[in-house]
Write a protein that holds these residues in place. Structure first.
Motif, PDB file in Angstrom:
ATOM      1  N   GLU A  58       0.825  -1.203   0.000  1.00  0.00           N
ATOM      2  CA  GLU A  58       0.000   0.000   0.000  1.00  0.00           C
ATOM      3  C   GLU A  58       0.864   1.260   0.000  1.00  0.00           C
ATOM      4  OE1 GLU A  58      -3.087   1.911   3.092  1.00  0.00           O
ATOM      5  OE2 GLU A  58      -3.770  -0.022   2.263  1.00  0.00           O
ATOM      6  N   ALA A  59       2.061   1.177   0.579  1.00  0.00           N
ATOM      7  CA  ALA A  59       2.961   2.326   0.614  1.00  0.00           C
ATOM      8  C   ALA A  59       3.722   2.510  -0.698  1.00  0.00           C
ATOM      9  CB  ALA A  59       3.945   2.187   1.770  1.00  0.00           C
ATOM     10  N   GLY A  60       3.571   1.552  -1.615  1.00  0.00           N
ATOM     11  CA  GLY A  60       4.254   1.667  -2.899  1.00  0.00           C
ATOM     12  C   GLY A  60       5.700   1.240  -2.856  1.00  0.00           C
ATOM     13  N   ARG A  61       6.072   0.417  -1.859  1.00  0.00           N
ATOM     14  CA  ARG A  61       7.469  -0.007  -1.716  1.00  0.00           C
ATOM     15  C   ARG A  61       7.676  -1.472  -2.107  1.00  0.00           C
ATOM     16  NH1 ARG A  61       8.861  -0.522   2.987  1.00  0.00           N
ATOM     17  NH2 ARG A  61       7.000  -0.023   4.207  1.00  0.00           N
ATOM     18  N   TYR A  62       6.666  -2.084  -2.694  1.00  0.00           N
ATOM     19  CA  TYR A  62       6.763  -3.488  -3.117  1.00  0.00           C
ATOM     20  C   TYR A  62       6.827  -3.498  -4.647  1.00  0.00           C
ATOM     21  CZ  TYR A  62       5.951  -8.543  -2.540  1.00  0.00           C
ATOM     22  OH  TYR A  62       6.083  -9.916  -2.505  1.00  0.00           O
ATOM     23  N   LYS A  63       8.026  -3.554  -5.180  1.00  0.00           N
ATOM     24  CA  LYS A  63       8.191  -3.526  -6.632  1.00  0.00           C
ATOM     25  C   LYS A  63       7.799  -4.877  -7.233  1.00  0.00           C
ATOM     26  CE  LYS A  63      11.889  -0.064  -6.723  1.00  0.00           C
ATOM     27  NZ  LYS A  63      13.262   0.238  -7.174  1.00  0.00           N
ATOM     28  N   ASN A  64       7.031  -4.816  -8.304  1.00  0.00           N
ATOM     29  CA  ASN A  64       6.570  -6.020  -8.998  1.00  0.00           C
ATOM     30  C   ASN A  64       5.964  -7.045  -8.050  1.00  0.00           C
ATOM     31  OD1 ASN A  64       7.458  -5.149 -11.606  1.00  0.00           O
ATOM     32  ND2 ASN A  64       9.549  -5.694 -11.020  1.00  0.00           N
ATOM     33  N   PRO A  65       4.940  -6.680  -7.295  1.00  0.00           N
ATOM     34  CA  PRO A  65       4.293  -7.643  -6.398  1.00  0.00           C
ATOM     35  C   PRO A  65       3.724  -8.806  -7.201  1.00  0.00           C
ATOM     36  CG  PRO A  65       2.922  -5.715  -6.695  1.00  0.00           C
ATOM     37  CD  PRO A  65       4.239  -5.382  -7.315  1.00  0.00           C
ATOM     38  N   PRO A  66       3.769 -10.027  -6.672  1.00  0.00           N
ATOM     39  CA  PRO A  66       3.262 -11.182  -7.424  1.00  0.00           C
ATOM     40  C   PRO A  66       1.768 -11.102  -7.668  1.00  0.00           C
ATOM     41  CG  PRO A  66       3.790 -11.784  -5.164  1.00  0.00           C
ATOM     42  CD  PRO A  66       4.313 -10.399  -5.362  1.00  0.00           C
ATOM     43  N   VAL A  67       1.357 -11.653  -8.791  1.00  0.00           N
ATOM     44  CA  VAL A  67      -0.056 -11.602  -9.167  1.00  0.00           C
ATOM     45  C   VAL A  67      -0.922 -12.330  -8.150  1.00  0.00           C
ATOM     46  CG1 VAL A  67      -1.746 -12.295 -10.922  1.00  0.00           C
ATOM     47  CG2 VAL A  67       0.442 -11.326 -11.624  1.00  0.00           C
ATOM     48  N   ASP A  68      -0.402 -13.417  -7.562  1.00  0.00           N
ATOM     49  CA  ASP A  68      -1.222 -14.160  -6.609  1.00  0.00           C
ATOM     50  C   ASP A  68      -1.526 -13.329  -5.360  1.00  0.00           C
ATOM     51  OD1 ASP A  68       1.482 -14.365  -5.810  1.00  0.00           O
ATOM     52  OD2 ASP A  68       1.059 -16.150  -4.635  1.00  0.00           O
ATOM     53  N   LEU A  69      -0.599 -12.461  -4.952  1.00  0.00           N
ATOM     54  CA  LEU A  69      -0.871 -11.558  -3.831  1.00  0.00           C
ATOM     55  C   LEU A  69      -1.959 -10.563  -4.209  1.00  0.00           C
ATOM     56  CD1 LEU A  69      -0.342 -10.189  -1.099  1.00  0.00           C
ATOM     57  CD2 LEU A  69       1.546  -8.929  -2.195  1.00  0.00           C
ATOM     58  N   LEU A  70      -1.835  -9.975  -5.386  1.00  0.00           N
ATOM     59  CA  LEU A  70      -2.843  -9.016  -5.839  1.00  0.00           C
ATOM     60  C   LEU A  70      -4.204  -9.682  -5.982  1.00  0.00           C
ATOM     61  CD1 LEU A  70      -0.826  -7.044  -8.548  1.00  0.00           C
ATOM     62  CD2 LEU A  70      -1.132  -6.482  -6.128  1.00  0.00           C
ATOM     63  N   ARG A  71      -4.211 -10.909  -6.461  1.00  0.00           N
ATOM     64  CA  ARG A  71      -5.484 -11.620  -6.622  1.00  0.00           C
ATOM     65  C   ARG A  71      -6.136 -11.887  -5.259  1.00  0.00           C
ATOM     66  NH1 ARG A  71      -7.765 -14.408 -10.711  1.00  0.00           N
ATOM     67  NH2 ARG A  71      -5.874 -14.229 -11.979  1.00  0.00           N
ATOM     68  N   ASP A  72      -5.324 -12.295  -4.277  1.00  0.00           N
ATOM     69  CA  ASP A  72      -5.872 -12.537  -2.942  1.00  0.00           C
ATOM     70  C   ASP A  72      -6.469 -11.260  -2.351  1.00  0.00           C
ATOM     71  OD1 ASP A  72      -5.117 -15.162  -3.102  1.00  0.00           O
ATOM     72  OD2 ASP A  72      -3.332 -14.963  -1.830  1.00  0.00           O
ATOM     73  N   ILE A  73      -5.779 -10.135  -2.552  1.00  0.00           N
ATOM     74  CA  ILE A  73      -6.289  -8.857  -2.062  1.00  0.00           C
ATOM     75  C   ILE A  73      -7.583  -8.488  -2.789  1.00  0.00           C
ATOM     76  CG2 ILE A  73      -5.817  -6.372  -1.959  1.00  0.00           C
ATOM     77  CD1 ILE A  73      -2.843  -7.130  -1.591  1.00  0.00           C
ATOM     78  N   ALA A  74      -7.600  -8.690  -4.106  1.00  0.00           N
ATOM     79  CA  ALA A  74      -8.784  -8.351  -4.900  1.00  0.00           C
ATOM     80  C   ALA A  74      -9.993  -9.163  -4.459  1.00  0.00           C
ATOM     81  CB  ALA A  74      -8.494  -8.579  -6.378  1.00  0.00           C
ATOM     82  N   CYS A  75      -9.774 -10.438  -4.166  1.00  0.00           N
ATOM     83  CA  CYS A  75     -10.890 -11.281  -3.706  1.00  0.00           C
ATOM     84  C   CYS A  75     -11.341 -10.872  -2.308  1.00  0.00           C
ATOM     85  CB  CYS A  75     -10.472 -12.748  -3.732  1.00  0.00           C
ATOM     86  SG  CYS A  75     -10.254 -13.437  -5.393  1.00  0.00           S
ATOM     87  N   LEU A  76     -10.393 -10.553  -1.425  1.00  0.00           N
ATOM     88  CA  LEU A  76     -10.752 -10.092  -0.084  1.00  0.00           C
ATOM     89  C   LEU A  76     -11.571  -8.811  -0.150  1.00  0.00           C
ATOM     90  CD1 LEU A  76     -10.485 -10.177   3.030  1.00  0.00           C
ATOM     91  CD2 LEU A  76      -8.318  -8.913   2.761  1.00  0.00           C
ATOM     92  N   TYR A  77     -11.177  -7.906  -1.034  1.00  0.00           N
ATOM     93  CA  TYR A  77     -11.875  -6.625  -1.169  1.00  0.00           C
ATOM     94  C   TYR A  77     -13.088  -6.706  -2.091  1.00  0.00           C
ATOM     95  CZ  TYR A  77      -7.876  -4.327   1.104  1.00  0.00           C
ATOM     96  OH  TYR A  77      -6.904  -3.936   1.989  1.00  0.00           O
TER      97      TYR A  77
END
Length: 271
Positions: A58-77
């Motif tokens: 969220e702070a913008g300090r995670y360069k190239n975060p993995p898609v599976d992390l983004l997907r988990d967040i998207a499903c949670l939200y």
């Protein structure tokens, strides 16, 4: 990565989720105020991630975060497909590799039915299985028999009599579409049924196994026999409803002519 957009987007979605709805306690906020929603470490807890993983993103300090992390967040939200695309663009600078939900592409906004009926040329909308969801009268007029319920099945199995040079101009371009769709949606029983019927015919099976790289018909021009206007060429204009990745909106421009189409600029570009 767009740090500012990512931070604003994620914080708004996080603030909109009540911790109590997920069995968690609402954390105390600074200066005695109650937190608006989930705390960042609660997101890590819910996603079974290491502490500060979400805070770093969220702070913008995670360069190239993995898609599976983004997907988990998207499903949670509980993001929709357009929000899922925005998240991947903000965090990775690219569109998502696949839709967020398995059910995406099987329904489109009802407004598309009105849009289709107002098109002068043959036009229709299909879902991710190529099942026709809406079409106009010029589309019906195109066919010798009833308009197809599924355009993929019609092109590969039941409509060959109308498709001039089916083995050379149609099958080698359509079959890779079916194969690519099944690679992305292996559980789609409609597409599996079409594949079974294609492979039941030795001639079709050979073409199917040969493969190819064509995965969409946008701009293709192919010979066809119009039920009313006779032999000619159809130009396919393909688009996708933005809220329904996998669905498609097609406009067919028919020209009654036995000659191949004239050369034209391959792309329209702004001056």
């Amino acid at each position: 990565m767009n740090k500012d957009a990512l931070k604003k987007f994620l914080k708004e979605r996080r603030d909109g989720i009540a911790p109590e709805s997920l069995g968690l306690t609402r954390p105390a906020a600074r200066q005695g105020r109650r937190s608006l929603g989930l705390a960042q470490d609660q997101v890590d807890e819910l996603l079974n991630r290491a502490r500060n993983t979400y805070q770093k993103l969220e702070a913008g300090r995670y360069k190239n975060p993995p898609v599976d992390l983004l997907r988990d967040i998207a499903c949670l939200y509980q993001l929709n497909e357009q929000e899922w695309t925005a998240l991947c663009r903000y965090a990775r600078g690219e569109d998502p590799p696949t839709p967020l939900y398995d059910t995406t592409g099987y329904a489109v906004p009802a407004a598309w039915e009105d849009a289709v009926t107002r098109v002068v040329a043959p036009a229709y909308v299909t879902d991710a299985s190529w099942t026709v969801l809406a079409h106009n009268q010029p589309f019906e007029d195109l066919f010798i028999r009833e308009p197809p319920a599924n355009t993929m099945r019609w092109m590969l199995v039941s409509g060959r009599e109308q498709l001039i040079d089916w083995e050379g101009a149609w099958a080698p371009l359509v079959m890779p579409q079916l194969k690519a769709a099944l690679a992305q949606r292996p559980q789609d029983q409609v597409l599996r049924g079409i594949e079974t019927d294609v492979c039941a015919d030795p001639a079709s099976r050979a073409l199917y196994e040969k493969g190819g790289a064509s995965i969409h018909p946008d701009g293709h021009e192919r010979p066809i026999r119009h039920a009313v206007e006779g032999d000619g060429w159809v130009t396919m204009c393909a688009a996708q409803p933005m809220a329904s990745p996998g669905a498609r909106f097609m406009i067919l421009i028919f020209r009654p002519d036995t000659q191949p189409p004239m050369d034209r600029p391959p792309l329209l570009k702004a001056p």
